[in-house]
Design a protein around this motif. Sequence first.
Motif, PDB file in Angstrom:
ATOM      1  N   TYR A   1      31.432  37.105  96.036  1.00 27.77           N
ATOM      2  CA  TYR A   1      32.101  38.072  96.903  1.00 27.77           C
ATOM      3  C   TYR A   1      31.087  39.126  97.334  1.00 27.77           C
ATOM      4  CZ  TYR A   1      36.896  36.565  95.802  1.00 27.77           C
ATOM      5  OH  TYR A   1      38.074  35.857  95.690  1.00 27.77           O
TER       6      TYR A   1
ATOM      7  N   LYS B   1      30.771  49.160  88.169  1.00 24.92           N
ATOM      8  CA  LYS B   1      31.283  47.985  87.461  1.00 24.92           C
ATOM      9  C   LYS B   1      31.975  47.050  88.431  1.00 24.92           C
ATOM     10  CE  LYS B   1      30.301  49.552  83.297  1.00 24.92           C
ATOM     11  NZ  LYS B   1      29.298  48.884  82.418  1.00 24.92           N
ATOM     12  N   GLY B   2      32.143  45.800  88.000  1.00 24.27           N
ATOM     13  CA  GLY B   2      32.913  44.872  88.794  1.00 24.27           C
ATOM     14  C   GLY B   2      34.405  45.088  88.575  1.00 24.27           C
ATOM     15  N   PRO B   3      35.229  44.572  89.482  1.00 25.40           N
ATOM     16  CA  PRO B   3      36.681  44.697  89.299  1.00 25.40           C
ATOM     17  C   PRO B   3      37.136  43.944  88.052  1.00 25.40           C
ATOM     18  CG  PRO B   3      36.120  44.018  91.544  1.00 25.40           C
ATOM     19  CD  PRO B   3      34.878  43.887  90.734  1.00 25.40           C
TER      20      PRO B   3
ATOM     21  N   LEU C   1      29.051  40.439  94.340  1.00 26.09           N
ATOM     22  CA  LEU C   1      29.767  40.203  93.098  1.00 26.09           C
ATOM     23  C   LEU C   1      29.932  38.714  92.844  1.00 26.09           C
ATOM     24  CD1 LEU C   1      32.614  42.807  93.700  1.00 26.09           C
ATOM     25  CD2 LEU C   1      30.936  42.960  91.861  1.00 26.09           C
TER      26      LEU C   1
ATOM     27  N   PHE D   1      41.536  40.951  99.367  1.00 24.24           N
ATOM     28  CA  PHE D   1      41.743  42.242  98.736  1.00 24.24           C
ATOM     29  C   PHE D   1      42.217  43.285  99.751  1.00 24.24           C
ATOM     30  CE2 PHE D   1      40.082  42.112  94.387  1.00 24.24           C
ATOM     31  CZ  PHE D   1      39.425  40.893  94.383  1.00 24.24           C
TER      32      PHE D   1
ATOM     33  N   PHE E   1      35.036  39.110  86.944  1.00 23.05           N
ATOM     34  CA  PHE E   1      33.907  39.539  87.768  1.00 23.05           C
ATOM     35  C   PHE E   1      32.752  40.037  86.914  1.00 23.05           C
ATOM     36  CE2 PHE E   1      35.131  39.575  92.217  1.00 23.05           C
ATOM     37  CZ  PHE E   1      36.512  39.463  92.167  1.00 23.05           C
ATOM     38  N   GLY E   2      31.546  39.836  87.429  1.00 25.44           N
ATOM     39  CA  GLY E   2      30.377  40.503  86.882  1.00 25.44           C
ATOM     40  C   GLY E   2      30.273  41.914  87.459  1.00 25.44           C
ATOM     41  N   ASN E   3      29.228  42.632  87.049  1.00 25.16           N
ATOM     42  CA  ASN E   3      29.050  44.003  87.520  1.00 25.16           C
ATOM     43  C   ASN E   3      28.263  44.093  88.824  1.00 25.16           C
ATOM     44  OD1 ASN E   3      30.568  45.229  85.499  1.00 25.16           O
ATOM     45  ND2 ASN E   3      28.827  45.233  84.089  1.00 25.16           N
TER      46      ASN E   3
ATOM     47  N   PRO F   1      36.481  43.787  97.805  1.00 28.28           N
ATOM     48  CA  PRO F   1      35.584  42.633  97.872  1.00 28.28           C
ATOM     49  C   PRO F   1      36.052  41.623  98.923  1.00 28.28           C
ATOM     50  CG  PRO F   1      36.143  43.168  95.594  1.00 28.28           C
ATOM     51  CD  PRO F   1      37.047  43.984  96.460  1.00 28.28           C
TER      52      PRO F   1
ATOM     53  N   GLN G   1      30.985  43.268  98.571  1.00 31.45           N
ATOM     54  CA  GLN G   1      31.769  44.501  98.640  1.00 31.45           C
ATOM     55  C   GLN G   1      30.930  45.604  99.255  1.00 31.45           C
ATOM     56  OE1 GLN G   1      33.103  46.150  94.850  1.00 31.45           O
ATOM     57  NE2 GLN G   1      34.863  47.121  95.813  1.00 31.45           N
TER      58      GLN G   1
END
Lengths: 115, 115
Positions: free
Chosen positions: B35, A42-44, B91, A105, B106-108, B43, B37
């Motif tokens: 972003y 999943k995203g944050p 992301l 981050f 955020f999206g997944n 990210p 990650q």
Amino acid sequence: QQQVKQSPQSLIVQKGGISIINCAYENTAFDYFPWYQQFPGKGPALLIAIRPDVSEKKEGRFTISFNKSAKQFSLHIMDSQPGDSATYFCAASPAGSSNTGKLIFGQGTTLQVKP
Amino acid sequence: DTGVSQDPRHKITKRGQNVTFRCDPISEHNRLYWYRQTLGQGPEFLTYFQNEAQLEKSRLLSDRFSAERPKGSFSTLEIQRTEQGDSAMYLCASTIVSSYNSPLHFGNGTRLTVT
């Protein structure tokens, strides 16, 4: 150059205990400090955020403590639950209030809450 | 579900191929971020748009990367001549600039594997 340092890298807590994650930053121009929770695949997702004009912010079981002079902030999870098991990221925004989406981050903390 | 949507969820490609990812932000959000990650890291900011204008690009965004948001709605991120080091989760996130402390959603993500 790492501008936000997060510790510990991993954390194991018993159910009902307190989880504490710490972050330190270098840039005094940072003015927005969010914490994100991320589950695998999943995203944050935003948990809670603070501005440096307050020293503490609480939302439910989650509390941010902020120490401007030490350039440190921490996340406290009270009454930790197995469902809190996830990776937690602190972040900081290097811009003014108009761009809280550009975030730096930390490296993340993997939290495991044991039943 | 009116969250941030990303497509595809997974992409496996061979080194040297071009890939394109799509992001559909939350409909009323005027800012869109990309972003990257990598495993075990937080990210990293790549670029962002306000409406259709690309306002900032990170030094991480090499010339092989290009992002667009042609009508201020969805966005695409293209990577040309992919390299193994491009393997990561990409992301997308969106927010609305008019709100103070507006959270970043955020999206997944799209997980890219370059073989």
